[in-house]
Write an enzyme that holds these catalytic residues in place. Structure first.
Site, PDB file in Angstrom:
ATOM      1  N   HIS A   1     -16.355  11.525  -6.412  1.00  0.00           N
ATOM      2  CA  HIS A   1     -17.046  11.347  -4.773  1.00  0.00           C
ATOM      3  C   HIS A   1     -16.824  12.786  -4.250  1.00  0.00           C
ATOM      4  O   HIS A   1     -16.308  13.737  -4.730  1.00  0.00           O
ATOM      5  CB  HIS A   1     -15.300  10.887  -4.540  1.00  0.00           C
ATOM      6  CG  HIS A   1     -16.049   9.553  -4.806  1.00  0.00           C
ATOM      7  ND1 HIS A   1     -14.448   8.365  -5.315  1.00  0.00           N
ATOM      8  CD2 HIS A   1     -16.254   8.365  -4.920  1.00  0.00           C
ATOM      9  CE1 HIS A   1     -14.968   7.332  -5.490  1.00  0.00           C
ATOM     10  NE2 HIS A   1     -16.528   7.313  -4.848  1.00  0.00           N
TER      11      HIS A   1
ATOM     12  N   GLU B   1      -5.813   9.336  -9.918  1.00  0.00           N
ATOM     13  CA  GLU B   1      -6.079   9.753  -8.490  1.00  0.00           C
ATOM     14  C   GLU B   1      -4.920  10.787  -8.456  1.00  0.00           C
ATOM     15  O   GLU B   1      -4.040  10.113  -8.552  1.00  0.00           O
ATOM     16  CB  GLU B   1      -5.935   8.964  -7.711  1.00  0.00           C
ATOM     17  CG  GLU B   1      -6.323   7.222  -7.738  1.00  0.00           C
ATOM     18  CD  GLU B   1      -7.535   7.364  -7.225  1.00  0.00           C
ATOM     19  OE1 GLU B   1      -8.215   8.631  -6.697  1.00  0.00           O
ATOM     20  OE2 GLU B   1      -8.621   6.889  -7.092  1.00  0.00           O
TER      21      GLU B   1
HETATM   22  O1  0X9 Z   1     -12.357   3.547  -4.482  1.00  0.00           O
HETATM   23  C1  0X9 Z   1     -12.692   4.671  -6.475  1.00  0.00           C
HETATM   24  O2  0X9 Z   1     -13.863   4.505  -6.710  1.00  0.00           O
HETATM   25  C2  0X9 Z   1     -11.461   5.267  -6.756  1.00  0.00           C
HETATM   26  N1  0X9 Z   1     -10.019   5.626  -5.909  1.00  0.00           N
HETATM   27  S1  0X9 Z   1     -10.819   6.938  -4.392  1.00  0.00           S
HETATM   28  O3  0X9 Z   1      -9.961   6.858  -3.673  1.00  0.00           O
HETATM   29  N2  0X9 Z   1     -11.414   8.372  -5.248  1.00  0.00           N
HETATM   30  O4  0X9 Z   1     -11.821   6.083  -4.416  1.00  0.00           O
HETATM   31  C3  0X9 Z   1     -10.827   4.192  -7.703  1.00  0.00           C
HETATM   32  C4  0X9 Z   1     -11.012   3.221  -8.212  1.00  0.00           C
HETATM   33  C5  0X9 Z   1     -11.978   3.555  -9.330  1.00  0.00           C
HETATM   34  N3  0X9 Z   1     -12.275   1.679  -9.524  1.00  0.00           N
HETATM   35  C6  0X9 Z   1     -13.290   1.670 -10.867  1.00  0.00           C
HETATM   36  N4  0X9 Z   1     -13.394   2.215 -11.703  1.00  0.00           N
HETATM   37  N5  0X9 Z   1     -13.216   0.274 -11.191  1.00  0.00           N
HETATM   38 ZN    ZN Z   2     -12.909   9.214  -5.299  1.00  0.00          ZN
END
Ligand code: 0X9
Ligand code: ZN
Length: 455
Positions: free
Chosen positions: A211, A412
């Site tokens: 990200h 996170e």
């Molecule tokens: O939404 C996401 O991809 C991640 N959170 S973020 O705020 N960094 O964007 C965490 C979720 C990850 N989910 C899976 N790996 N399934």
């Molecule tokens: Zn992320």
């Protein structure tokens, strides 16, 4: 007319300050002989200053809301669907849930009215988000610096990070090799390192920067590489000796570059879909792709892409892991994200539990306790589904499912769930954040070793 001129001058000098301080390499200084300084630009000495093509968030507010009724949840689900001027950090899902929302300046009055009308509990966390971005951009060192200047008190351009990898590989040539997964959508390289002292070691894979806006993630990746190479701590030296490490600091290089040059809040890759861009690469993997917690709409931040594994960056990583997982005995996969302070493991798409749930939960809890002891920060541990929100198509879930990599976590990192900065973590927090992340990895690996995962 005079007022108008002054306004133009005032904002022009702001551009000047911003481009000079933060984006020296990406600013739009045009050398000016015969240049027509059109409306909105300004002649300054021999140059013509053109406003840069950068997203701005002046007077955007961050609200943190709490839902007490199903009606409020439905209302906010509709609101998220309808509006691209409200950036939801997560989706409205359940009673008691707290959610941060970045509200565009022109929606503040309207949004505040809605909160009042529907008696929604809330706090304003930040009144002018651009202030956060401006101070963050002042913490970036120019991409012209010598890579030996890379530290954990500033943020760095992709170019510097890659040059630093090269420099470290030269310096530690007995142990460190630079790896190239291939090019991205926009022809940037996806570079990383392998640290190895023994070909028979089990391996740990660390993915960072999927990200784009989560700058603490690449910064933590370089910190970990540096620690593994230079730490005087016997425990760290043992980790570097007993395992082989694959670390890729920026698996979404196009997105990362875009956050420096054009929009600090960009998340996805930069693939073009008609009038909008970007696939959320952490929704694009072929594991329960587009099943839950993702969107089929390219304008959305969690767009899963036109098909599973559609993106070049996804394919590069899949090819790399497929061809190395068995050969290199990759037993651990860590994906670094921000923010919310969580240590999460599969599944992401269902509340069902993985076969080694109890172990992953135990290691996660130990790691959270180690962080608490080190810095006092609270990290929550649990499966992705139960900790953050359901989401299919994530990289870590795919690595765990298809390649049966047993120890798989998504971190996170800082700040806390009600952060005033969202993803714009101040540079003063890089060192402690990266250090506690490395402590968590170390704790997980040592605990898993004790349970026989690396035999
Ligand atoms: O939404 C996401 O991809 C991640 N959170 S973020 O705020 N960094 O964007 C965490 C979720 C990850 N989910 C899976 N790996 N399934
Ligand atoms: Zn992320």
């Amino acid at each position: 007319m005079k007022i108008l001129n002054m306004l133009t001058w005032h904002s022009a000098s702001l551009w000047l300050v911003i481009t000079t301080l933060a984006m020296a390499d990406t600013g739009s200084k045009v050398s000016s002989e015969n240049v027509d300084c059109g409306e909105g630009s300004v002649v300054s000495g021999e140059t013509c200053q053109v406003p840069p093509d950068q997203a701005r968030y002046d007077h955007y507010r961050i609200y943190n809301v709490q839902f007490d009724t199903d009606e409020q949840i439905k209302l906010f689900q509709k609101l998220e669907d309808e509006s691209d001027s409200l950036t939801f950090i997560g989706h409205a899902r359940e009673i008691g849930q707290k959610l941060s929302i970045l509200v565009a300046a022109h929606r503040v009055a309207d949004f505040a009215d809605l909160l009042k009308t529907y008696h929604i509990e809330h706090r304003v966390l930040t009144y002018n988000f651009q202030d956060k971005i401006d101070s963050n951009l002042r913490e970036v060192l120019p991409d012209s610096i010598d890579p030996s200047k890379l530290d954990w008190q500033h943020f760095f351009h992709l170019k510097t990070i890659y040059a630093w990898l090269d420099q470290m590989a030269e310096k530690y040539s007995d142990r460190l090799t630079v790896l190239d997964m291939g090019s991205s959508t926009q022809n940037n390289r996806i570079m990383g390192i392998k640290l190895s002292t023994n070909p028979n070691n089990k391996a740990i894979f660390i993915e960072a920067g999927i990200h784009a806006r989560e700058w603490i993630s690449p910064a933590t990746a370089t910190y970990i590489i540096n620690e593994l190479l230079t730490s005087q701590d016997a425990g760290v030296q043992k980790l570097a000796r007993d395992y082989n490490w694959f670390v890729f600091p920026s698996v979404n290089p196009d997105g990362y570059k875009y956050t420096f040059e054009h929009d600090r809040m960009w998340r996805k890759n930069r693939q073009l879909f008609g009038t909008s861009r970007g696939v959320d690469l952490n929704r694009n993997y072929p594991d329960h792709w587009n099943s839950t917690g993702s969107s089929s709409d390219p304008t959305r931040y969690d767009y899963a892409g036109p098909s599973a594994g559609s993106e070049v960056e996804t394919q590069r990583l899949i090819d790399f892991i497929r061809s190395h997982a068995k050969k290199e005995q990759i037993k651990t996969y860590i994906a670094l994200h921000s923010y919310s302070q969580m240590l999460m493991f599969p599944y992401g798409h269902t509340k069902e539990r993985v076969y080694n749930y109890d172990d992953l939960q135990e290691f996660g809890k130990k790691a959270a306790a180690a962080i608490k002891a080190e810095s006092g920060r609270d990290y929550v541990s649990g499966s992705l589904y139960e900790t953050i929100y359901p989401a299919g198509g994530g990289s870590m879930d795919w690595a765990h499912a298809e390649l049966e990599i047993p120890i798989a976590y998504t971190f996170e990192l800082r700040g806390p769930p009600d952060s005033q900065d969202l993803f714009i973590l101040p540079a003063v927090q890089i060192q402690p954040t990266a250090s506690e992340a490395f402590t968590a990895i170390r704790t997980i690996v040592e605990a898993a070793a004790e349970k026989g995962y690396y035999k």
